[in-house]
Scaffold this motif. Structure first.
Motif, mmCIF file in Angstrom:
data_model
loop_
_atom_site.group_PDB
_atom_site.id
_atom_site.type_symbol
_atom_site.label_atom_id
_atom_site.label_comp_id
_atom_site.label_asym_id
_atom_site.label_seq_id
_atom_site.Cartn_x
_atom_site.Cartn_y
_atom_site.Cartn_z
ATOM 1 N N MET A 1 0.885 -1.000 -0.077
ATOM 2 C CA MET A 1 -0.277 0.023 -0.294
ATOM 3 C C MET A 1 0.838 1.247 -0.128
ATOM 4 O O MET A 1 1.973 0.998 -0.282
ATOM 5 C CB MET A 1 -0.803 0.051 1.297
ATOM 6 C CG MET A 1 -2.000 0.903 1.333
ATOM 7 S SD MET A 1 -3.632 0.198 0.547
ATOM 8 C CE MET A 1 -4.609 1.605 0.745
ATOM 9 N N PHE A 2 0.220 2.245 0.328
ATOM 10 C CA PHE A 2 0.994 3.616 0.222
ATOM 11 C C PHE A 2 1.455 4.160 1.671
ATOM 12 O O PHE A 2 0.588 4.666 2.437
ATOM 13 C CB PHE A 2 0.045 4.543 -0.271
ATOM 14 C CG PHE A 2 0.764 5.777 -0.739
ATOM 15 C CD1 PHE A 2 1.499 5.934 -1.822
ATOM 16 C CD2 PHE A 2 0.203 7.153 0.079
ATOM 17 C CE1 PHE A 2 2.165 7.248 -2.233
ATOM 18 C CE2 PHE A 2 1.002 8.360 -0.282
ATOM 19 C CZ PHE A 2 1.791 8.357 -1.562
ATOM 20 N N GLY A 3 2.834 3.774 1.914
ATOM 21 C CA GLY A 3 3.424 4.209 3.468
ATOM 22 C C GLY A 3 4.150 5.228 3.249
ATOM 23 O O GLY A 3 4.078 6.288 2.230
ATOM 24 N N LEU A 4 4.643 5.431 4.527
ATOM 25 C CA LEU A 4 5.363 6.934 4.609
ATOM 26 C C LEU A 4 6.602 6.819 3.683
ATOM 27 O O LEU A 4 7.200 7.764 3.250
ATOM 28 C CB LEU A 4 5.961 6.741 5.998
ATOM 29 C CG LEU A 4 4.762 7.228 7.006
ATOM 30 C CD1 LEU A 4 5.320 7.282 8.538
ATOM 31 C CD2 LEU A 4 4.138 8.509 6.728
ATOM 32 N N GLY A 5 7.247 5.682 3.520
ATOM 33 C CA GLY A 5 8.327 5.542 2.453
ATOM 34 C C GLY A 5 8.056 5.933 1.062
ATOM 35 O O GLY A 5 8.781 6.797 0.441
ATOM 36 N N ARG A 6 6.883 5.800 0.593
ATOM 37 C CA ARG A 6 6.556 5.970 -0.946
ATOM 38 C C ARG A 6 6.054 7.322 -0.906
ATOM 39 O O ARG A 6 6.315 8.182 -1.863
ATOM 40 C CB ARG A 6 5.324 4.946 -1.028
ATOM 41 C CG ARG A 6 5.599 3.701 -1.373
ATOM 42 C CD ARG A 6 6.668 3.559 -2.472
ATOM 43 N NE ARG A 6 6.933 2.139 -2.668
ATOM 44 C CZ ARG A 6 8.061 1.828 -3.149
ATOM 45 N NH1 ARG A 6 8.978 2.557 -3.803
ATOM 46 N NH2 ARG A 6 8.479 0.535 -3.298
ATOM 47 N N TYR B 1 9.402 9.389 -1.197
ATOM 48 C CA TYR B 1 9.826 9.303 -2.362
ATOM 49 C C TYR B 1 9.053 10.224 -3.361
ATOM 50 O O TYR B 1 9.628 10.989 -4.017
ATOM 51 C CB TYR B 1 9.685 7.927 -3.021
ATOM 52 C CG TYR B 1 10.811 6.686 -2.722
ATOM 53 C CD1 TYR B 1 12.009 7.319 -2.133
ATOM 54 C CD2 TYR B 1 10.458 5.706 -2.375
ATOM 55 C CE1 TYR B 1 12.870 6.381 -1.589
ATOM 56 C CE2 TYR B 1 11.426 4.554 -2.011
ATOM 57 C CZ TYR B 1 12.563 4.897 -1.559
ATOM 58 O OH TYR B 1 13.443 4.116 -1.073
ATOM 59 N N VAL B 2 7.721 10.252 -3.344
ATOM 60 C CA VAL B 2 6.900 11.247 -3.965
ATOM 61 C C VAL B 2 7.330 12.658 -3.732
ATOM 62 O O VAL B 2 7.310 13.217 -4.563
ATOM 63 C CB VAL B 2 5.440 10.990 -3.918
ATOM 64 C CG1 VAL B 2 4.484 12.164 -4.279
ATOM 65 C CG2 VAL B 2 4.957 9.515 -4.265
ATOM 66 N N ILE C 1 10.071 17.454 -5.460
ATOM 67 C CA ILE C 1 11.227 18.529 -5.183
ATOM 68 C C ILE C 1 12.153 18.200 -6.460
ATOM 69 O O ILE C 1 12.807 19.639 -6.818
ATOM 70 C CB ILE C 1 11.668 18.497 -3.850
ATOM 71 C CG1 ILE C 1 10.670 18.917 -2.766
ATOM 72 C CG2 ILE C 1 12.951 19.355 -3.625
ATOM 73 C CD1 ILE C 1 11.153 18.818 -1.426
ATOM 74 N N ASN C 2 12.584 17.278 -6.648
ATOM 75 C CA ASN C 2 13.637 17.204 -7.604
ATOM 76 C C ASN C 2 13.092 17.986 -9.020
ATOM 77 O O ASN C 2 13.974 18.565 -9.750
ATOM 78 C CB ASN C 2 13.976 15.856 -7.953
ATOM 79 C CG ASN C 2 15.063 15.228 -7.042
ATOM 80 O OD1 ASN C 2 15.820 16.077 -6.669
ATOM 81 N ND2 ASN C 2 15.005 14.061 -6.517
#
Length: 83
Positions: free
Chosen positions: A1-6, A9-10, A15-16
């Motif tokens: 699922m969509f965790g804090l790590g993902r 990354y988003v 920002i990049n």
């Protein structure tokens, strides 16, 4: 699922993407260059959404340049080691 790590990354990718925008090639064509910012005669013009976005892009490109190099390096090393 969509965790804090993902989510991290988003946010890092967003920002990049802001940091690598070329002011001469891309932003000037759509009228979002800092050279084309018309300060106008009063405060109301500087409070417009477009001017705030131009200032945000300029600030991200200026302030986040060196921290992004370090953060991206750490993320690449993390991905290479732990995959």
């Amino acid at each position: 699922m969509f965790g804090l790590g993902r989510l991290f990354y988003v946010i890092l990718l967003l920002i990049n993407s802001i940091a690598v925008l070329s002011e001469d090639r891309f932003l000037a064509r759509i009228g979002w260059s800092t050279a084309q910012m018309d300060t106008g005669f009063g405060i109301a013009d500087s409070a417009s959404v477009k001017n705030r976005m131009i200032n945000l892009i300029s600030a991200v490109r200026t302030l986040m340049r060196f921290p992004l190099i370090g953060i991206n390096t750490l993320v690449i090393i993390y991905e290479l080691i732990l995959g």
